[in-house]
Design a protein around this motif. Structure first.
Motif, PDB file in Angstrom:
ATOM      1  N   ASP A  75       0.761  -1.151  -0.123  1.00  0.00           N
ATOM      2  CA  ASP A  75      -0.025  -0.051   0.033  1.00  0.00           C
ATOM      3  C   ASP A  75       0.881   1.035   0.019  1.00  0.00           C
ATOM      4  O   ASP A  75       0.409   2.349  -0.684  1.00  0.00           O
ATOM      5  CB  ASP A  75      -0.775   0.146   0.971  1.00  0.00           C
ATOM      6  CG  ASP A  75      -2.008  -1.199   1.254  1.00  0.00           C
ATOM      7  OD1 ASP A  75      -2.120  -1.699  -0.006  1.00  0.00           O
ATOM      8  OD2 ASP A  75      -2.528  -1.419   2.129  1.00  0.00           O
ATOM      9  N   HIS A  76       2.013   1.106   0.629  1.00  0.00           N
ATOM     10  CA  HIS A  76       2.881   2.433   0.656  1.00  0.00           C
ATOM     11  C   HIS A  76       3.613   2.729  -0.339  1.00  0.00           C
ATOM     12  O   HIS A  76       3.422   3.845  -1.071  1.00  0.00           O
ATOM     13  CB  HIS A  76       4.048   2.178   1.833  1.00  0.00           C
ATOM     14  CG  HIS A  76       4.694   3.502   2.061  1.00  0.00           C
ATOM     15  ND1 HIS A  76       5.677   3.274   3.188  1.00  0.00           N
ATOM     16  CD2 HIS A  76       4.479   4.594   2.187  1.00  0.00           C
ATOM     17  CE1 HIS A  76       6.158   4.830   3.563  1.00  0.00           C
ATOM     18  NE2 HIS A  76       5.375   5.334   2.684  1.00  0.00           N
ATOM     19  N   ALA A  77       3.887   1.628  -1.198  1.00  0.00           N
ATOM     20  CA  ALA A  77       4.702   1.975  -2.552  1.00  0.00           C
ATOM     21  C   ALA A  77       3.480   2.340  -3.639  1.00  0.00           C
ATOM     22  O   ALA A  77       3.942   3.274  -4.359  1.00  0.00           O
ATOM     23  CB  ALA A  77       5.170   0.477  -3.035  1.00  0.00           C
ATOM     24  N   LYS A  78       2.312   1.912  -3.536  1.00  0.00           N
ATOM     25  CA  LYS A  78       1.172   2.332  -4.474  1.00  0.00           C
ATOM     26  C   LYS A  78       0.894   3.828  -4.097  1.00  0.00           C
ATOM     27  O   LYS A  78       0.431   4.556  -5.056  1.00  0.00           O
ATOM     28  CB  LYS A  78       0.153   1.414  -4.355  1.00  0.00           C
ATOM     29  CG  LYS A  78       0.278   0.064  -5.071  1.00  0.00           C
ATOM     30  CD  LYS A  78      -1.025  -0.673  -5.013  1.00  0.00           C
ATOM     31  CE  LYS A  78      -0.637  -2.167  -5.613  1.00  0.00           C
ATOM     32  NZ  LYS A  78      -1.926  -3.119  -5.541  1.00  0.00           N
ATOM     33  N   TRP A  79       1.138   4.251  -2.734  1.00  0.00           N
ATOM     34  CA  TRP A  79       0.623   5.404  -2.560  1.00  0.00           C
ATOM     35  C   TRP A  79       1.588   6.535  -3.211  1.00  0.00           C
ATOM     36  O   TRP A  79       1.254   7.395  -3.687  1.00  0.00           O
ATOM     37  CB  TRP A  79       0.765   5.563  -0.886  1.00  0.00           C
ATOM     38  CG  TRP A  79       0.490   6.945  -0.615  1.00  0.00           C
ATOM     39  CD1 TRP A  79      -0.825   7.645  -0.427  1.00  0.00           C
ATOM     40  CD2 TRP A  79       1.509   7.900   0.099  1.00  0.00           C
ATOM     41  NE1 TRP A  79      -0.553   8.854   0.232  1.00  0.00           N
ATOM     42  CE2 TRP A  79       0.767   9.135   0.298  1.00  0.00           C
ATOM     43  CE3 TRP A  79       2.829   7.980   0.012  1.00  0.00           C
ATOM     44  CZ2 TRP A  79       1.302  10.043   0.882  1.00  0.00           C
ATOM     45  CZ3 TRP A  79       3.285   9.223   0.643  1.00  0.00           C
ATOM     46  CH2 TRP A  79       2.817  10.243   0.855  1.00  0.00           C
ATOM     47  N   PHE A  80       3.063   6.015  -3.028  1.00  0.00           N
ATOM     48  CA  PHE A  80       4.150   6.921  -3.767  1.00  0.00           C
ATOM     49  C   PHE A  80       3.808   6.875  -5.326  1.00  0.00           C
ATOM     50  O   PHE A  80       3.873   7.947  -5.938  1.00  0.00           O
ATOM     51  CB  PHE A  80       5.425   6.430  -3.518  1.00  0.00           C
ATOM     52  CG  PHE A  80       6.020   6.800  -2.234  1.00  0.00           C
ATOM     53  CD1 PHE A  80       6.282   8.117  -2.119  1.00  0.00           C
ATOM     54  CD2 PHE A  80       6.376   5.704  -1.365  1.00  0.00           C
ATOM     55  CE1 PHE A  80       6.897   8.667  -0.872  1.00  0.00           C
ATOM     56  CE2 PHE A  80       6.883   6.407   0.061  1.00  0.00           C
ATOM     57  CZ  PHE A  80       7.222   7.534   0.151  1.00  0.00           C
ATOM     58  N   GLU A  81       3.490   5.850  -5.823  1.00  0.00           N
ATOM     59  CA  GLU A  81       3.126   5.773  -7.438  1.00  0.00           C
ATOM     60  C   GLU A  81       1.957   6.891  -7.676  1.00  0.00           C
ATOM     61  O   GLU A  81       1.860   7.371  -8.536  1.00  0.00           O
ATOM     62  CB  GLU A  81       2.696   4.278  -7.782  1.00  0.00           C
ATOM     63  CG  GLU A  81       2.594   3.953  -9.108  1.00  0.00           C
ATOM     64  CD  GLU A  81       2.567   2.727  -9.582  1.00  0.00           C
ATOM     65  OE1 GLU A  81       3.069   2.128 -10.459  1.00  0.00           O
ATOM     66  OE2 GLU A  81       1.480   1.897  -8.876  1.00  0.00           O
TER      67      GLU A  81
END
Length: 326
Positions: A75-81
């Motif tokens: 979820d954190h990575a997709k938030w940055f994306e």
């Protein structure tokens, strides 16, 4: 260097060496449960903590809007994306997301850390929950990195604080009648009608259509509040935090101890005893086989035969000298 990431690094360096307790408890998970999770679920106190440490560090550095506050690495990575702050080229201060299989798939991320410096294809990082229990410096290959989040590129004005929540329950059928406007739209008019039966039919159809529309709208509203991924707090230990290297055995346990423990079954001693008997039989008869043509064996055989014959003759003589024996 990412300017926001530098602030995270400064906080992380102060916490180097922190080790989780025997039951998995960390002060970072405790803080997350009390300050980020809306339900204050105690699960987070002993949950894998690599990403919760970053949430804690971001709070200490006052950069939560730029770094996010997550417990789930995917979820954190997709938030940055989503914030257009995602990339494939590392730099100091970037948040690095790993997949130990090197798939490059954002949905397969296992772990997260902060890049301290880059040397060729080697990343020097600071990671929480490294090797499954400690906050420490690590060296990683860039092949294991799925990508990098750059908190300095996040537009803080467009972000909101991340808080894990539960989806609102779907409305009950009984409550649909309480929706403003629903009851008034279903009331009959006072105007006379030459076809009352048709009015009843049309009114019934209108009620069905109206109720269906209201229910559909309510359902869409509930669906909009439903998270597209499972709530963070129901995650279990597993792939999310698989260690890059096997966990070391305690000092008092050796591989020999493990082998001994694994071989102590009920069937193994029986098989071993049978094999030992078979080996003993083969050894015995193998030795006897070499004595078949041995002169010494022939000597002892003849001696045994003579001894047996002499014993038989003495027995006959004793019987013959016995009174009444014929």
């Amino acid at each position: 260097m990412d300017p926001v990431g530098k602030k995270l690094l400064d906080i992380a360096k102060q916490e180097l060496g922190y080790t989780e307790k025997g039951d998995g408890y960390t002060k970072f998970g405790d803080w997350y449960a009390k300050n980020v999770d809306g339900d204050h679920n105690p699960y987070f106190k002993t949950a894998p903590w690599c990403d919760m440490f970053l949430a804690w560090a971001a709070d200490k550095a006052g950069v939560t809007d730029s770094a996010g506050q997550f417990a789930a690495t995917v979820d954190h990575a997709k938030w940055f994306e989503k914030q257009d702050a995602w990339g494939k080229k590392p730099e100091p201060g970037a948040i690095v997301f790993f997949d130990w299989n090197g798939s490059g798939d954002i949905d397969q991320i296992d772990h997260v850390g902060i890049v301290e410096r880059v040397e060729g294809d080697t990343l020097h990082t600071i990671e929480a929950n490294a090797q499954g229990y400690k906050l420490m410096r690590m060296e990683r290959s860039t092949d294991q990195a799925v990508g990098y989040g750059f908190p300095g590129k996040v537009k803080a004005a467009t972000t909101t604080k991340y808080t894990p929540k539960h989806a609102a329950p779907a409305p009950k059928v009984e409550t649909l009648a309480d929706i403003p406007g629903a009851a008034t739209n279903l009331q009959k008019t006072d105007e006379p009608s030459p076809l009352p039966s048709q009015e009843m039919v049309l009114g019934g159809l209108l009620a069905v259509i109206l109720c269906g529309t209201v229910a559909l709208a309510a359902g869409k509203a509930a669906a909009a509040m439903t998270p597209t991924t499972p709530p963070v707090r129901v995650r279990k230990r597993g792939k999310h935090h698989r260690p890059a290297h096997p966990v070391q055995l305690p000092a008092e346990v050796t591989p020999a101890d493990l082998d001994a423990a694994e071989s102590s079954t009920t069937i193994m001693p029986v098989l071993s005893l049978a094999a030992a008997h078979a080996a003993e039989d083969r050894e015995f008869w193998g030795r006897i086989e070499t004595l078949k043509e041995d002169d010494e064996l022939a000597f002892w055989d003849s001696l045994h035969a003579e001894s047996t014959l002499s014993s038989a003759n003495r027995t006959r003589g004793e019987y013959a000298s016995t009174p009444g024996f014929r």
